[in-house]
Design an enzyme around this catalytic site. Structure first.
Site, short mmCIF file in Angstrom:
data_model
loop_
_atom_site.label_atom_id
_atom_site.label_comp_id
_atom_site.label_asym_id
_atom_site.label_seq_id
_atom_site.Cartn_x
_atom_site.Cartn_y
_atom_site.Cartn_z
N ALA A 10 0.84 -1.20 0.00
CA ALA A 10 0.00 0.00 0.00
C ALA A 10 0.88 1.25 0.00
O ALA A 10 0.65 2.19 -0.78
CB ALA A 10 -0.92 -0.01 1.22
N ASP A 168 -1.57 -9.74 -11.56
CA ASP A 168 -0.22 -10.17 -11.91
C ASP A 168 0.45 -8.88 -12.37
O ASP A 168 0.13 -8.37 -13.44
CB ASP A 168 -0.23 -11.19 -13.05
CG ASP A 168 1.17 -11.66 -13.37
OD1 ASP A 168 2.07 -10.81 -13.51
OD2 ASP A 168 1.38 -12.88 -13.50
N HIS A 169 1.34 -8.33 -11.57
CA HIS A 169 1.77 -6.96 -11.86
C HIS A 169 2.57 -6.86 -13.17
O HIS A 169 2.72 -5.79 -13.72
CB HIS A 169 2.52 -6.34 -10.67
CG HIS A 169 3.95 -6.75 -10.55
ND1 HIS A 169 4.33 -7.95 -10.02
CD2 HIS A 169 5.09 -6.12 -10.89
CE1 HIS A 169 5.65 -8.03 -10.03
NE2 HIS A 169 6.14 -6.93 -10.57
N ASP A 226 7.21 -18.18 -7.22
CA ASP A 226 7.25 -16.73 -7.07
C ASP A 226 7.23 -16.02 -8.43
O ASP A 226 6.62 -14.96 -8.58
CB ASP A 226 8.53 -16.36 -6.30
CG ASP A 226 8.58 -14.89 -5.91
OD1 ASP A 226 7.58 -14.41 -5.36
OD2 ASP A 226 9.61 -14.24 -6.15
N HIS A 231 4.28 -14.63 -13.58
CA HIS A 231 4.82 -13.66 -14.53
C HIS A 231 5.40 -14.31 -15.80
O HIS A 231 5.13 -13.87 -16.92
CB HIS A 231 5.91 -12.82 -13.88
CG HIS A 231 5.56 -12.29 -12.52
ND1 HIS A 231 4.30 -11.80 -12.23
CD2 HIS A 231 6.28 -12.17 -11.37
CE1 HIS A 231 4.28 -11.40 -10.96
NE2 HIS A 231 5.47 -11.62 -10.42
N LYS A 331 17.36 -14.65 -8.65
CA LYS A 331 17.78 -13.55 -7.77
C LYS A 331 19.29 -13.54 -7.72
O LYS A 331 19.95 -14.53 -8.00
CB LYS A 331 17.20 -13.76 -6.37
CG LYS A 331 15.67 -13.75 -6.39
CD LYS A 331 15.09 -13.10 -5.16
CE LYS A 331 13.58 -13.05 -5.18
NZ LYS A 331 13.03 -11.82 -5.76
C1 BG6 Z 1 7.25 -10.34 -7.45
C2 BG6 Z 1 8.07 -11.35 -6.71
O1 BG6 Z 1 6.05 -10.89 -7.89
O2 BG6 Z 1 8.00 -9.86 -8.56
C3 BG6 Z 1 9.40 -10.78 -6.28
O3 BG6 Z 1 7.35 -11.79 -5.56
C4 BG6 Z 1 10.11 -10.19 -7.45
O4 BG6 Z 1 10.21 -11.78 -5.65
C5 BG6 Z 1 9.22 -9.24 -8.22
O5 BG6 Z 1 11.25 -9.49 -6.96
C6 BG6 Z 1 9.88 -8.78 -9.50
O6 BG6 Z 1 9.10 -7.77 -10.07
P1 BG6 Z 1 9.73 -6.64 -10.98
O7 BG6 Z 1 8.57 -5.82 -11.43
O8 BG6 Z 1 10.74 -5.91 -10.16
O9 BG6 Z 1 10.40 -7.40 -12.11
#
Ligand code: BG6
Length: 489
Positions: A10, A168-169, A226, A231, A331
């Site tokens: 948030a 799903d961002h 994750d 993604h 990572k």
């Molecule tokens: C998230 C994961 O969904 O996406 C994280 O939980 C990851 O572990 C992140 O770091 C990566 O997102 P972005 O937008 O930085 O590529």
């Protein structure tokens, strides 16, 4: 209503995104109730919203007006009387701001609360509204097909599938949304977009950061759950789907589901031929000494959790038979970058081939982040002398005025939800199919301890086995660093 209103998501993402929508005039009739456990006054909450916006976006003239729309409710998620008090507050605010009974519930909190909250929202009368009601939920949506089904059942007792917005961002990222436009609005790509012309597709999403303070969650998830289940699989679906007959939510989603249905099922004894796992050891990242994964807080000293996954995904349908989609995510790698490389097949007869100078295959690179754009790698005559072919790159960088105004992922997703457009959220069928696919891999990995963990040094591109995965098919990973240079200029 934002549940988890004092939490990290948030503060870092949602408040600044709401502010940006407000600033652009996209939030007209609205009010926000922040819901969280700790006791806090409205003033205290408004102050935290203000700080979050200023930290993210700098000073803003109309910030005090913006935060005046924010209210706080201190909540106990297990207690019905707390929901009743929330309902009364919401009804009151609804009346004051003339919100026509429209309500969005955003669950920005730990997933074990999703189900119980949804059930309470219904039983305590918060979902009885005159207007629309929508539920926005963050990942993880379960940790296997079984647990996702259970969660879905709980949610669906209070909300219909059309009312559920599963975030799903990656689907909020500008260049992920651009994939379908690049494919379906260009006469030169779509005819080539198949197994006759494409040799393989590579998707890399690498991070520099380790797990940091998220060890407890990450130990139950690993890179597979994750990043891959959501993604990475979403990007595969967007690259592989057939052109939808219309760009409506249902049509786009049903094409994506057809991709998931065509995924080759990999049997348990073949998992290690198709997928590689890795875990980072200590190393140097951007000149800093960093510890191994097993030494991170809340991580088991003998952890078997993967922080890296590479895989070969086959889509057994007419368009893609024989074309590997290679994915890679991890990572503590060399660089923070997400890229898609579409490698076209070699030309049938190479007139320009000289043993020491091989003509490069054509590549289409889609730069998702940090740079946004596309690069097309072609061959053209070298200036002067002989008819030698050399590589030239045509680049489009999504920079300048347009990019400065490019809304952040969460802003776009929130706006979609406000408008009732669920195209860039994941439908239950997509979630279920991708869990079924990923479960096969995690079943094997969880039941066989990796003997060689940690198997890559922090600050590198991952374990050697990830390179061998492509080498055995006659390919190699296009080095992310080399692809970056052009688009940054
Ligand atoms: C998230 C994961 O969904 O996406 C994280 O939980 C990851 O572990 C992140 O770091 C990566 O997102 P972005 O937008 O930085 O590529």
């Amino acid at each position: 209503m934002i549940f988890g209103a004092t939490g990290d998501l948030a503060i870092r993402k949602l408040f600044p995104s709401l502010y940006r929508l407000f600033e652009r005039g996209r939030l007209k009739k609205f009010a926000v109730i922040g819901v969280a456990r700790r006791p806090l006054t409205n003033d205290g909450f408004q102050k935290s919203v203000k700080d979050s916006v200023i930290n993210a976006l700098g000073d803003k003239e109309n910030i005090d007006e913006f935060i005046s729309y924010f209210y706080y409710h201190s909540h106990d998620v297990t207690d019905s009387s707390s929901y009743v008090a929330l309902r009364n507050l919401a009804n009151q605010i609804d009346e004051n701001y003339n919100l026509e009974g429209n309500r969005i519930f955003y669950l920005a909190m730990a997933p074990e609360f999703f189900g119980p909250i949804a059930l309470h929202l219904k039983s305590d009368g918060l979902t009885e509204v005159k207007g629309f009601k929508r539920l926005v939920i963050e990942k993880p949506f379960g940790k296997s097909l079984e647990s996702a089904k259970e969660l879905n059942q709980q949610i669906r007792t209070a909300f219909s599938e059309e009312e559920v917005y599963r975030i799903d961002h990656y689907l909020g990222k500008e260049m992920v949304r651009n994939i379908e436009v690049i494919r379906f609005a260009n006469a030169i790509f779509e005819p080539l977009w198949n197994n006759r012309y494409i040799s393989n597709i590579q998707i890399t999403s690498s991070e520099i950061l380790g797990v940091e303070e998220r060890g407890r969650y990450y130990e139950t998830s690993g890179a597979l759950r994750d990043m891959v289940q959501n993604h990475m699989m979403q990007m595969v679906a967007l690259l592989a789907m057939e052109p939808p007959i219309r760009l409506t939510t249902d049509e786009v989603r049903s094409e994506k589901v057809r991709v998931f249905r065509s995924l080759r099922r990999v049997e348990s004894n073949e998992i290690n031929d198709y997928f590689v796992r890795g875990q980072y050891g200590a190393g140097t990242v951007t000149d800093e000494q960093v510890p191994e994964y097993r030494a991170e807080p809340m991580v088991d000293k003998e952890s078997n959790t993967e922080t890296f996954v590479a895989g070969k995904i086959m889509i057994d349908n007419f368009r893609w038979a024989g074309v590997p989609f290679y994915i890679r995510t991890g990572k503590r790698m060399t660089t923070k970058s997400t890229k898609i490389v579409v490698q076209f097949k070699d030309i049938p007869m190479n007139l320009y081939y000289q043993p020491e100078k091989k003509v490069n295959p054509n590549l289409l690179v889609i730069h998702i982040q940090p740079e946004e754009g596309i690069t097309l790698h072609l061959n053209a005559k070298k200036a002067g002398g002989h008819l030698d072919a050399q590589e030239v790159k045509l680049s489009f960088a999504n920079t300048g005025i347009q990019a400065m105004n490019t809304p952040e992922g969460y802003e776009k997703l929130l706006y979609d939800c406000l408008r009732g457009d669920a195209t860039n959220f994941t439908h239950w069928d997509e979630v279920a199919y991708s869990w079924a696919f990923v479960d096969k891999i995690s079943d094997v990995w969880e039941n066989t301890k990796s003997v060689n963990f940690p198997n890559y040094v922090s600050g590198t591109t991952g374990p050697k086995a990830a390179d061998e995965l492509l080498e055995k098919d006659g390919f190699f990973w296009w080095p992310v660093k080399n692809l970056e240079v052009d688009i940054c200029k």
